[in-house]
Design a protein around this motif. Structure first.
Motif, PDB file in Angstrom:
ATOM      1  N   LYS A   8      36.132  44.265  38.272  1.00 10.65           N
ATOM      2  CA  LYS A   8      34.712  43.959  37.774  1.00 10.65           C
ATOM      3  C   LYS A   8      34.736  45.065  36.135  1.00 10.65           C
ATOM      4  CE  LYS A   8      30.300  45.957  38.519  1.00 10.65           C
ATOM      5  NZ  LYS A   8      29.113  46.855  39.338  1.00 10.65           N
ATOM      6  N   ILE A   9      33.841  44.229  35.393  1.00 12.37           N
ATOM      7  CA  ILE A   9      33.392  44.901  34.160  1.00 12.37           C
ATOM      8  C   ILE A   9      32.002  45.312  34.508  1.00 12.37           C
ATOM      9  CG2 ILE A   9      33.312  44.439  31.578  1.00 12.37           C
ATOM     10  CD1 ILE A   9      35.444  42.428  31.593  1.00 12.37           C
ATOM     11  N   LEU A  11      28.200  45.776  33.840  1.00 13.69           N
ATOM     12  CA  LEU A  11      27.358  45.074  32.905  1.00 13.69           C
ATOM     13  C   LEU A  11      26.667  46.035  31.775  1.00 13.69           C
ATOM     14  CD1 LEU A  11      25.916  42.410  32.345  1.00 13.69           C
ATOM     15  CD2 LEU A  11      24.006  43.278  34.352  1.00 13.69           C
ATOM     16  N   ASN A  40      29.764  41.521  38.107  1.00 15.49           N
ATOM     17  CA  ASN A  40      30.117  40.906  36.795  1.00 15.49           C
ATOM     18  C   ASN A  40      31.366  40.994  36.225  1.00 15.49           C
ATOM     19  OD1 ASN A  40      28.924  40.407  34.255  1.00 15.49           O
ATOM     20  ND2 ASN A  40      30.061  42.195  33.390  1.00 15.49           N
ATOM     21  N   ALA A  41      31.977  39.819  36.124  1.00 21.05           N
ATOM     22  CA  ALA A  41      33.369  39.545  35.784  1.00 21.05           C
ATOM     23  C   ALA A  41      34.264  40.049  36.827  1.00 21.05           C
ATOM     24  CB  ALA A  41      33.493  40.382  34.472  1.00 21.05           C
ATOM     25  N   SER A  63      31.146  37.137  32.884  1.00 21.66           N
ATOM     26  CA  SER A  63      30.852  38.408  32.401  1.00 21.66           C
ATOM     27  C   SER A  63      29.281  37.808  31.950  1.00 21.66           C
ATOM     28  CB  SER A  63      31.732  38.734  31.323  1.00 21.66           C
ATOM     29  OG  SER A  63      30.716  40.016  30.883  1.00 21.66           O
ATOM     30  N   ASN A  65      27.718  40.268  29.820  1.00 20.04           N
ATOM     31  CA  ASN A  65      27.800  41.110  28.687  1.00 20.04           C
ATOM     32  C   ASN A  65      27.746  40.265  27.409  1.00 20.04           C
ATOM     33  OD1 ASN A  65      27.837  43.505  29.938  1.00 20.04           O
ATOM     34  ND2 ASN A  65      30.089  43.473  30.173  1.00 20.04           N
ATOM     35  N   GLU A  68      31.423  40.060  25.006  1.00 26.22           N
ATOM     36  CA  GLU A  68      32.480  40.178  26.079  1.00 26.22           C
ATOM     37  C   GLU A  68      33.902  39.672  25.342  1.00 26.22           C
ATOM     38  OE1 GLU A  68      34.618  41.739  28.492  1.00 26.22           O
ATOM     39  OE2 GLU A  68      32.501  41.968  29.260  1.00 26.22           O
ATOM     40  N   THR A  73      32.695  33.862  29.535  1.00 22.83           N
ATOM     41  CA  THR A  73      31.075  34.476  29.542  1.00 22.83           C
ATOM     42  C   THR A  73      30.007  33.422  29.911  1.00 22.83           C
ATOM     43  OG1 THR A  73      30.751  33.675  27.165  1.00 22.83           O
ATOM     44  CG2 THR A  73      31.661  36.019  27.701  1.00 22.83           C
TER      45      THR A  73
END
Length: 132
Positions: A8-9, A11, A40-41, A63, A65, A68, A73
């Motif tokens: 996970k990345i 948010l 997210n991701a 993602s 973001n 990113e 994305t």
């Protein structure tokens, strides 16, 4: 069995949904927003799903973001799908997208090579729950 989500990345800015809604003239359903904020991701450990009798692989959640660099994305996926009724939220290893169809709150599969959307009658939660 509960699925484990990996890589996970975080948010970075939850107001990004407001920006996307304005830029693309869309409305994110709350269940999709909640999922993205949590996953997210990330990639599911149990990553296979059956869509219309075809086995598909859920490689990673997109993602959301804005800037990113480490994951695929939402912006690039929206540009590929090019239809505001379909909100891409994940991809397979081959560049195809799993999308949330806003007209009836179901999941669809976007095949980028054929530029074709395959609709289903699977709800978002049923889709997530069916990963195996």
């Amino acid at each position: 069995m509960s699925n484990k989500w990996l890589f996970k990345i975080e948010l970075k800015d939850k107001s990004v949904f407001d920006e996307y809604e304005q830029n693309y003239h869309i409305k994110f359903p709350s269940e999709l927003k909640d999922f993205i904020m949590e996953k997210n991701a990330s990639s599911p450990e149990l990553n296979t799903v059956d869509i219309n009798e075809t086995e598909r692989v859920y490689d990673e959640t997109l993602s959301f973001n804005a800037q990113e660099e480490e994951a695929s994305t939402f912006n690039s996926a929206m540009n590929a799908v090019n239809n505001n009724e379909y909100l891409p939220f994940a991809q397979d290893p081959f560049g195809n997208y799993f999308c949330y169809y806003t007209a009836n709150a179901t999941i669809c599969f976007y095949n980028h090579e054929e530029d074709r959307i395959e609709n289903t009658d699977i709800s978002f939660q049923a889709f997530i729950d069916s990963l195996h």
